[in-house]
Design a protein around this motif. Structure first.
Motif, PDB file in Angstrom:
ATOM      1  N   LYS A 198      39.052  31.065  43.798  1.00  0.00           N
ATOM      2  CA  LYS A 198      39.280  30.883  42.370  1.00  0.00           C
ATOM      3  C   LYS A 198      40.577  31.572  41.962  1.00  0.00           C
ATOM      4  O   LYS A 198      41.072  32.476  42.650  1.00  0.00           O
ATOM      5  CB  LYS A 198      38.115  31.418  41.549  1.00  0.00           C
ATOM      6  CG  LYS A 198      37.893  32.918  41.672  1.00  0.00           C
ATOM      7  CD  LYS A 198      36.696  33.374  40.848  1.00  0.00           C
ATOM      8  CE  LYS A 198      35.399  32.825  41.386  1.00  0.00           C
ATOM      9  NZ  LYS A 198      34.211  33.373  40.671  1.00  0.00           N
ATOM     10  N   PHE A 199      41.122  31.129  40.851  1.00  0.00           N
ATOM     11  CA  PHE A 199      42.303  31.769  40.282  1.00  0.00           C
ATOM     12  C   PHE A 199      41.870  32.857  39.301  1.00  0.00           C
ATOM     13  O   PHE A 199      40.748  32.835  38.783  1.00  0.00           O
ATOM     14  CB  PHE A 199      43.177  30.746  39.542  1.00  0.00           C
ATOM     15  CG  PHE A 199      43.796  29.712  40.423  1.00  0.00           C
ATOM     16  CD1 PHE A 199      44.900  30.018  41.203  1.00  0.00           C
ATOM     17  CD2 PHE A 199      43.282  28.426  40.491  1.00  0.00           C
ATOM     18  CE1 PHE A 199      45.469  29.070  42.024  1.00  0.00           C
ATOM     19  CE2 PHE A 199      43.851  27.472  41.297  1.00  0.00           C
ATOM     20  CZ  PHE A 199      44.949  27.784  42.072  1.00  0.00           C
ATOM     21  N   SER A 200      42.781  33.787  39.017  1.00  0.00           N
ATOM     22  CA  SER A 200      42.497  34.809  38.015  1.00  0.00           C
ATOM     23  C   SER A 200      42.614  34.219  36.617  1.00  0.00           C
ATOM     24  O   SER A 200      43.452  33.359  36.371  1.00  0.00           O
ATOM     25  CB  SER A 200      43.483  35.978  38.133  1.00  0.00           C
ATOM     26  OG  SER A 200      43.236  36.748  39.259  1.00  0.00           O
ATOM     27  N   LYS A 201      41.770  34.703  35.719  1.00  0.00           N
ATOM     28  CA  LYS A 201      41.965  34.367  34.324  1.00  0.00           C
ATOM     29  C   LYS A 201      43.173  35.155  33.825  1.00  0.00           C
ATOM     30  O   LYS A 201      43.509  36.204  34.372  1.00  0.00           O
ATOM     31  CB  LYS A 201      40.722  34.732  33.512  1.00  0.00           C
ATOM     32  CG  LYS A 201      39.495  33.900  33.872  1.00  0.00           C
ATOM     33  CD  LYS A 201      38.292  34.335  33.058  1.00  0.00           C
ATOM     34  CE  LYS A 201      37.064  33.519  33.452  1.00  0.00           C
ATOM     35  NZ  LYS A 201      35.859  33.954  32.710  1.00  0.00           N
ATOM     36  N   PRO A 236      42.740  36.567  42.809  1.00  0.00           N
ATOM     37  CA  PRO A 236      41.984  37.816  42.980  1.00  0.00           C
ATOM     38  C   PRO A 236      41.364  37.890  44.361  1.00  0.00           C
ATOM     39  O   PRO A 236      41.264  36.885  45.078  1.00  0.00           O
ATOM     40  CB  PRO A 236      40.906  37.711  41.903  1.00  0.00           C
ATOM     41  CG  PRO A 236      40.693  36.234  41.728  1.00  0.00           C
ATOM     42  CD  PRO A 236      42.042  35.606  41.929  1.00  0.00           C
ATOM     43  N   LYS A 237      40.926  39.076  44.739  1.00  0.00           N
ATOM     44  CA  LYS A 237      40.194  39.221  45.984  1.00  0.00           C
ATOM     45  C   LYS A 237      38.905  38.415  45.912  1.00  0.00           C
ATOM     46  O   LYS A 237      38.305  38.295  44.849  1.00  0.00           O
ATOM     47  CB  LYS A 237      39.868  40.704  46.246  1.00  0.00           C
ATOM     48  CG  LYS A 237      41.064  41.556  46.583  1.00  0.00           C
ATOM     49  CD  LYS A 237      40.626  42.983  46.869  1.00  0.00           C
ATOM     50  CE  LYS A 237      41.819  43.849  47.244  1.00  0.00           C
ATOM     51  NZ  LYS A 237      41.407  45.253  47.535  1.00  0.00           N
ATOM     52  N   PRO A 238      38.473  37.844  47.044  1.00  0.00           N
ATOM     53  CA  PRO A 238      37.213  37.088  47.024  1.00  0.00           C
ATOM     54  C   PRO A 238      36.060  37.947  46.527  1.00  0.00           C
ATOM     55  O   PRO A 238      35.979  39.132  46.839  1.00  0.00           O
ATOM     56  CB  PRO A 238      37.017  36.692  48.497  1.00  0.00           C
ATOM     57  CG  PRO A 238      38.392  36.712  49.084  1.00  0.00           C
ATOM     58  CD  PRO A 238      39.119  37.816  48.377  1.00  0.00           C
ATOM     59  N   VAL A 288      29.015  27.248  52.804  1.00  0.00           N
ATOM     60  CA  VAL A 288      29.838  28.060  51.915  1.00  0.00           C
ATOM     61  C   VAL A 288      30.971  28.637  52.753  1.00  0.00           C
ATOM     62  O   VAL A 288      30.797  28.927  53.941  1.00  0.00           O
ATOM     63  CB  VAL A 288      29.008  29.180  51.237  1.00  0.00           C
ATOM     64  CG1 VAL A 288      28.395  30.113  52.266  1.00  0.00           C
ATOM     65  CG2 VAL A 288      29.866  29.974  50.251  1.00  0.00           C
ATOM     66  N   ARG A 289      32.158  28.771  52.132  1.00  0.00           N
ATOM     67  CA  ARG A 289      33.329  29.276  52.868  1.00  0.00           C
ATOM     68  C   ARG A 289      34.052  30.324  52.034  1.00  0.00           C
ATOM     69  O   ARG A 289      34.299  30.118  50.841  1.00  0.00           O
ATOM     70  CB  ARG A 289      34.288  28.131  53.199  1.00  0.00           C
ATOM     71  CG  ARG A 289      35.599  28.612  53.833  1.00  0.00           C
ATOM     72  CD  ARG A 289      36.489  27.465  54.250  1.00  0.00           C
ATOM     73  NE  ARG A 289      36.849  26.598  53.149  1.00  0.00           N
ATOM     74  CZ  ARG A 289      37.785  26.876  52.239  1.00  0.00           C
ATOM     75  NH1 ARG A 289      38.439  28.040  52.272  1.00  0.00           N
ATOM     76  NH2 ARG A 289      38.060  26.013  51.278  1.00  0.00           N
ATOM     77  N   ASN A 290      34.390  31.434  52.668  1.00  0.00           N
ATOM     78  CA  ASN A 290      35.229  32.476  52.084  1.00  0.00           C
ATOM     79  C   ASN A 290      36.489  32.552  52.927  1.00  0.00           C
ATOM     80  O   ASN A 290      36.459  33.030  54.058  1.00  0.00           O
ATOM     81  CB  ASN A 290      34.496  33.816  52.067  1.00  0.00           C
ATOM     82  CG  ASN A 290      35.360  34.944  51.556  1.00  0.00           C
ATOM     83  OD1 ASN A 290      36.348  34.711  50.860  1.00  0.00           O
ATOM     84  ND2 ASN A 290      35.019  36.170  51.915  1.00  0.00           N
ATOM     85  N   VAL A 291      37.618  32.054  52.409  1.00  0.00           N
ATOM     86  CA  VAL A 291      38.862  31.893  53.156  1.00  0.00           C
ATOM     87  C   VAL A 291      38.552  31.055  54.402  1.00  0.00           C
ATOM     88  O   VAL A 291      38.172  29.892  54.260  1.00  0.00           O
ATOM     89  CB  VAL A 291      39.523  33.249  53.499  1.00  0.00           C
ATOM     90  CG1 VAL A 291      40.957  33.034  54.004  1.00  0.00           C
ATOM     91  CG2 VAL A 291      39.566  34.169  52.277  1.00  0.00           C
TER      92      VAL A 291
END
Length: 455
Positions: free
Chosen positions: A13-16, A25-27, A135-138
């Protein structure tokens, strides 16, 4: 970013606006764990895989493949297509190499996510006949299947999709588990649930027990960053001054068990000093001197840099035995830091500043891999040739090394958000009865107060 939104598995996701200093942001690790638990419900087998040396092995020509499709990209190589522009920029950032993209910048996270999202989409198309979830984180994948046959089929298709983009699975980290799986490692749970009491006499006992637990778990789970996690969980914990030497000794043991923890150790030391705690030189200096010797010998830049950074901030001298090897370094930041230490009289052996990193300095240009060295060591006069990018940095007085910004208050730890500084501010807030503001701040401290309890 339409391409990134194609993946249903990614937690990217992108930062607000203004929520983070980073655009990416960091995951969110807690979200990742929750998604794993929720998505795996109803399935019987879990397949955990990741990509081998992911950022270092990304083929830059695969960027336009992800952006425009492989067939289109191979036929259209002109710079009018943004995928080709990104490909070219990544190669320019790595001395023309087509293998690997820079590690760290937000731009690399976006580019890597473009590629992985395309891989996710191809996996979905290949597994249309199989019921699965994931699900995937990086580049860390967790896929769930109903049967062993579906898992084996899925594993082959996932590997094929990844290879389509010239990437390889990390076989050493591949795991197949029956569900439900253990979501959180036992060492993380043990450390997170440990409590250190505030009463001075009990705090000493708890600190020793915490150190023993950390050491035991670090040895048992040697492939995980247990030590760094242990130090991180000390964030927000303010040790009694009577036990400060005990904590300093523990931190020095930490860098031996896990050398990458040096960054956290240095920040802790500087934070505590900014609060009036006295550094025990015989404990810290001897350990860091030995640490520096070892990592200079093995040319470990990360460890060398953080040790030299501490020496620079604390006006600590570099032992004579380390000076010669530092002068021969080819790393831009090490050369710059070593020159600063020498100019400040913090080298035990006398050496001409011009001789530190002399070989690297002689070949450094703004277009070479030592561009940062050329830029930082420039004279006050403008550059000898016109370069719009570097001229812009020069005109805006951009510097990548500003040791003058480090002061007695320990600004390198960003005291506005430093956990130790916050602990002190929290005490003041309590005395003012400013409970509402305190609660707002604690909510953003990412559960860092688990270690502290009243006696």
């Amino acid at each position: 970013m339409e391409l990134i939104d194609e993946s249903d598995m990614s937690i990217f996701k992108f930062s607000k606006p203004y929520e983070s200093r980073r655009f990416i942001p960091k995951p969110d690790f807690a979200e990742f764990l929750e998604r794993r638990l929720v998505n795996s419900a109803g399935f019987k087998y879990a397949l955990s895989i990741d990509i081998n040396r992911f950022y270092a092995s990304i083929y830059t020509h695969s960027i336009p493949w992800a952006a425009h499709g492989k067939s289109f990209a191979k036929l259209h190589r002109k710079m009018e297509h943004y995928g080709n522009q990104l490909d070219s920029l990544c190669r320019e950032a790595q001395d023309g190499q087509t293998l690997g993209i820079p590690i760290g910048p937000d731009a690399s996270r976006i580019i890597s996510e473009m590629i992985l999202s395309k891989i996710d989409k191809e996996i979905a198309q290949m597994l249309v006949q199989v019921e699965y979830a994931g699900v995937r984180n990086v580049d860390d994948y967790h896929l769930y299947f109903r049967s062993q046959a579906d898992l084996e089929f899925g594993k082959g298709k996932v590997e094929k999709a990844i290879r389509t983009y010239e990437l390889e699975l990390n076989i050493a980290k591949e795991r197949v588990n029956d569900l439900p799986e253990i979501i959180e490692m036992e060492w993380r749970t043990a450390i997170r649930s440990f409590q250190i009491r505030n009463r001075s006499s009990l705090q000493r006992i708890d600190l020793i027990a915490y150190f023993d637990l950390s050491t035991s778990l670090a040895r048992k789970f040697s492939d995980d960053n247990v030590v760094s996690y242990c130090i991180g969980k000390l964030k927000g914990f303010k040790v009694e001054k009577a036990h400060w030497n005990l904590l300093q000794a523990f931190l020095m043991h930490c860098i031996i068990m896990e050398s990458k923890s040096i960054e956290l150790v240095v920040k802790h030391l500087i934070s505590y000093k900014s609060l009036g705690y006295k550094i025990h030189k015989s404990i810290v200096k001897n350990a860091l001197d030995s640490f520096l010797d070892y990592h200079i010998e093995h040319d470990h830049h990360f460890e060398i840099l953080w040790t030299l950074w501490y020496y620079a901030t604390e006006k600590t001298t570099v032992k004579e035995r380390s000076v010669k090897q530092l002068t021969e370094s080819s790393n831009d930041f090490i050369i710059i830091l070593a020159r600063h230490l020498n100019d400040e009289g913090l080298m035990e052996a006398k050496v001409k500043t011009a001789n530190i990193g002399k070989k690297a300095v002689m070949k450094a240009t703004l277009q070479s891999e030592n561009w940062l060295l050329a830029y930082q060591l420039q004279d006050e006069d403008p550059f000898g040739f016109d370069d719009p990018f570097y001229d812009m940095l020069y005109e805006k007085e951009v510097s990548f090394f500003q040791i003058d910004n480090i002061n007695e208050e320990g600004d390198t730890v960003e005291t506005s958000t430093s956990s130790l500084a916050f602990e002190e501010q929290r005490d003041k807030s309590r005395r003012r009865g400013d409970d509402e503001k305190e609660e707002d701040h604690v909510e953003n401290e990412d559960d860092n107060y688990d270690l502290i309890v009243d006696d």
